[in-house]
Design an enzyme around this catalytic site. Structure first.
Site, PDB file in Angstrom:
ATOM      1  N   GLU A 208      16.872  21.644   8.954  1.00 26.22           N
ATOM      2  CA  GLU A 208      17.793  22.677   9.425  1.00 26.22           C
ATOM      3  C   GLU A 208      17.611  24.003   8.684  1.00 26.22           C
ATOM      4  O   GLU A 208      18.481  24.438   7.922  1.00 26.22           O
ATOM      5  CB  GLU A 208      19.237  22.166   9.350  1.00 26.22           C
ATOM      6  CG  GLU A 208      19.429  20.933  10.231  1.00 26.22           C
ATOM      7  CD  GLU A 208      20.855  20.415  10.300  1.00 26.22           C
ATOM      8  OE1 GLU A 208      21.685  20.844   9.469  1.00 26.22           O
ATOM      9  OE2 GLU A 208      21.126  19.580  11.177  1.00 26.22           O
ATOM     10  N   GLU A 310      16.833  13.790  14.212  1.00 23.57           N
ATOM     11  CA  GLU A 310      18.166  13.431  13.690  1.00 23.57           C
ATOM     12  C   GLU A 310      19.203  13.515  14.786  1.00 23.57           C
ATOM     13  O   GLU A 310      19.211  14.437  15.591  1.00 23.57           O
ATOM     14  CB  GLU A 310      18.555  14.357  12.531  1.00 23.57           C
ATOM     15  CG  GLU A 310      19.887  13.974  11.880  1.00 23.57           C
ATOM     16  CD  GLU A 310      20.311  14.952  10.803  1.00 23.57           C
ATOM     17  OE1 GLU A 310      19.460  15.353   9.990  1.00 23.57           O
ATOM     18  OE2 GLU A 310      21.496  15.338  10.787  1.00 23.57           O
TER      19      GLU A 310
END
Length: 489
Positions: A208, A310
């Site tokens: 991220e 994810e």
């Protein structure tokens, strides 16, 4: 003409297709073999078209986190083994693609890095000892259980704070003078894990890179900054040190940002030569899988991986021994409260089972070749988690009472991971049954698999057609089916 009288093409031989059907449903079925169809009108056809193939499947699975490994070590040996068998054994989900974290993440017991000494540019004090108590034993025991083996992708949430411009675990950027040290860090990690008996198949450059509002470990990159780090430091370092590891870029959500990142990654020849693919997450929406953006990412690099790295039911505390909750429209995510007003429509309440099944089907049908869930095991609080970022896992445990709960999400994931194996190729299909969602694949051994999702409350019938043979089938309301199709005459 009634639905039950819907004709099948005249050249098709009715009920000549041999199939095995496995179903998970709100009625209590848990990957149960179905030998008799439920009563439903036949309202359409699903025709498998094996002559047209798409991406080769890398695999399906979940993530090794310190939280999951810590919990396993608090269970009895019998229950610990039972969970590992359920995920990796021949009788279980047979996970083939997994993920773990480099340094700590939110689902760690505490913040830690493998190089804690500030200014240690040559990483003389580098050590993975923090992982040896819980995380490494979990991975190695899973390896011992898995007959076919599995691949691991490793991702850092952050560099050690002393390498960052804010000297913090959360937020900030890597100081350019430490680019080479951080690249060396990856190399040392790969060596250390290999020496521990754990080969790492792939890495993402940063989990991220757009950040998480500084709620837990993070480190920010722009697309061009990541390109610069990969092309000038990480790629050359790993190549010079002899690591044959896949480097995946981006590693965040599938919204419009994905287009910007793949344009930058693959528009730079130097960086593109090191990137083996793109990693994405699902948190941009609870129902939308962004097919146009996935198609765009594939078209930008059709010969490279596109891996969902994810996913989880986030911002929720697990429901214990309550299967119906996982089939009901009750779950919310971070966006339910905190998304910008313009994006709130993307984050309604949702059914956890549907979110998983719909997303995996949508991803497969739009070039994604690998799909990885987040934590494999959490406790009844949705942790442990140092940042109190509670989530749901497919398996929930109560270590104080040595109890295990396999949620419906576990069986949902198994519909894909157990039956669509690494090396399978997604195949084309035609689906006129508009109430059903479908994907299909051909395994390396030649076996064919179709996965069907019925989100509605009423049963739905369909003709499954392969070549000149067909089978009348039906699926219960609120159900997932995996259909194994025999190709033998």
């Amino acid at each position: 003409m009634s639905a039950t009288m819907l004709p099948v093409c005249s050249e098709v031989k009715e009920d000549q297709l041999a199939v095995e059907v496995y179903e998970t449903a709100a009625n209590g079925h848990q990957l149960q073999r179905i030998t008799e169809c439920c009563t439903a009108d036949t309202a359409g056809t699903i025709r498998l078209k094996t002559e047209k193939t798409f991406q080769t499947i890398t695999g399906f699975g979940g993530s090794f986190t310190q939280a999951s490994a810590y919990l396993l070590n608090r269970l009895s040996p019998e229950n610990r083994t039972r969970i590992l068998e359920a995920y990796f054994g021949e009788s279980g989900a047979k996970y083939a693609l997994t993920r773990t974290h480099i340094n700590s993440c939110d689902f760690s017991i505490r913040n830690y890095a493998y190089a804690p000494v500030p200014g240690d540019r040559t990483l003389e004090h580098f050590s993975i000892d923090e992982d040896r108590r819980d995380l490494i034993p979990m991975i190695k025991d899973a390896m011992a259980v898995s007959q076919d083996g599995f691949r691991i992708i490793a991702s850092p949430w952050t560099a050690p704070p002393w390498m960052k411009d804010n000297n913090d675990w959360r937020g900030g950027k890597l100081i350019p003078e430490y680019y080479e040290t951080w690249a060396l860090y990856f190399s040392k990690y790969l060596v250390a894990y290999r020496e521990a008996g754990i080969p790492i198949w792939g890495i993402t450059v940063e989990n991220e890179p757009l950040g998480n509002d500084c709620n837990w470990e993070s480190m920010h990159y722009t697309p061009r900054e990541m390109n610069d780090f990969v092309s000038r430091h990480l790629g050359p370092r790993l190549r010079a040190d002899g690591h044959e590891v896949k480097i995946l870029g981006y590693d965040q959500n599938r919204g419009e940002e994905l287009r910007e990142w793949v344009n930058t990654m693959y528009g730079d020849d130097a960086a593109a030569s090191y990137f083996a693919g793109t990693a994405v997450h699902w948190y941009a929406s609870t129902y939308e899988f962004f097919p146009d953006n996935l198609q765009y990412a594939h078209a930008a690099a059709p010969d490279k991986h596109l891996i969902q790295s994810e996913a989880c039911v986030d911002a929720e505390v697990p429901r214990w021994q309550d299967d119906q909750w996982y089939w009901s429209r009750e779950a919310t995510d971070w966006g339910w409260d905190w998304a910008p007003e313009a994006d709130k429509y993307l984050h309604p309440k949702y059914v956890p089972v549907y979110r998983y099944a719909r997303d995996i089907i949508g991803c497969l049908n739009n070039w994604v070749d690998g799909w990885i869930d987040w934590n494999m095991v959490l406790d009844r609080k949705g942790g442990p988690n140092w940042s109190r970022n509670w989530c749901v896992a497919p398996v929930i445990v109560d270590p104080e009472n040595d109890e295990i709960y396999f949620t419906p999400i576990y069986y949902t994931l198994s519909h894909f991971s157990r039956y669509i194996r690494p090396g399978a190729q997604r195949i084309d299909f035609e689906n006129t049954q508009e109430r059903l969602q479908v994907t299909a694949a051909k395994n390396p051994d030649g076996s064919l698999v179709a996965v069907v999702l019925n989100e509605g409350e009423t049963p739905q019938g369909f003709h499954l057609i392969l070549g000149e043979a067909s089978r009348r089938l039906s699926i219960r309301g609120q159900a997932i089916q995996t259909i194994l199709i025999s190709t033998q005459n």
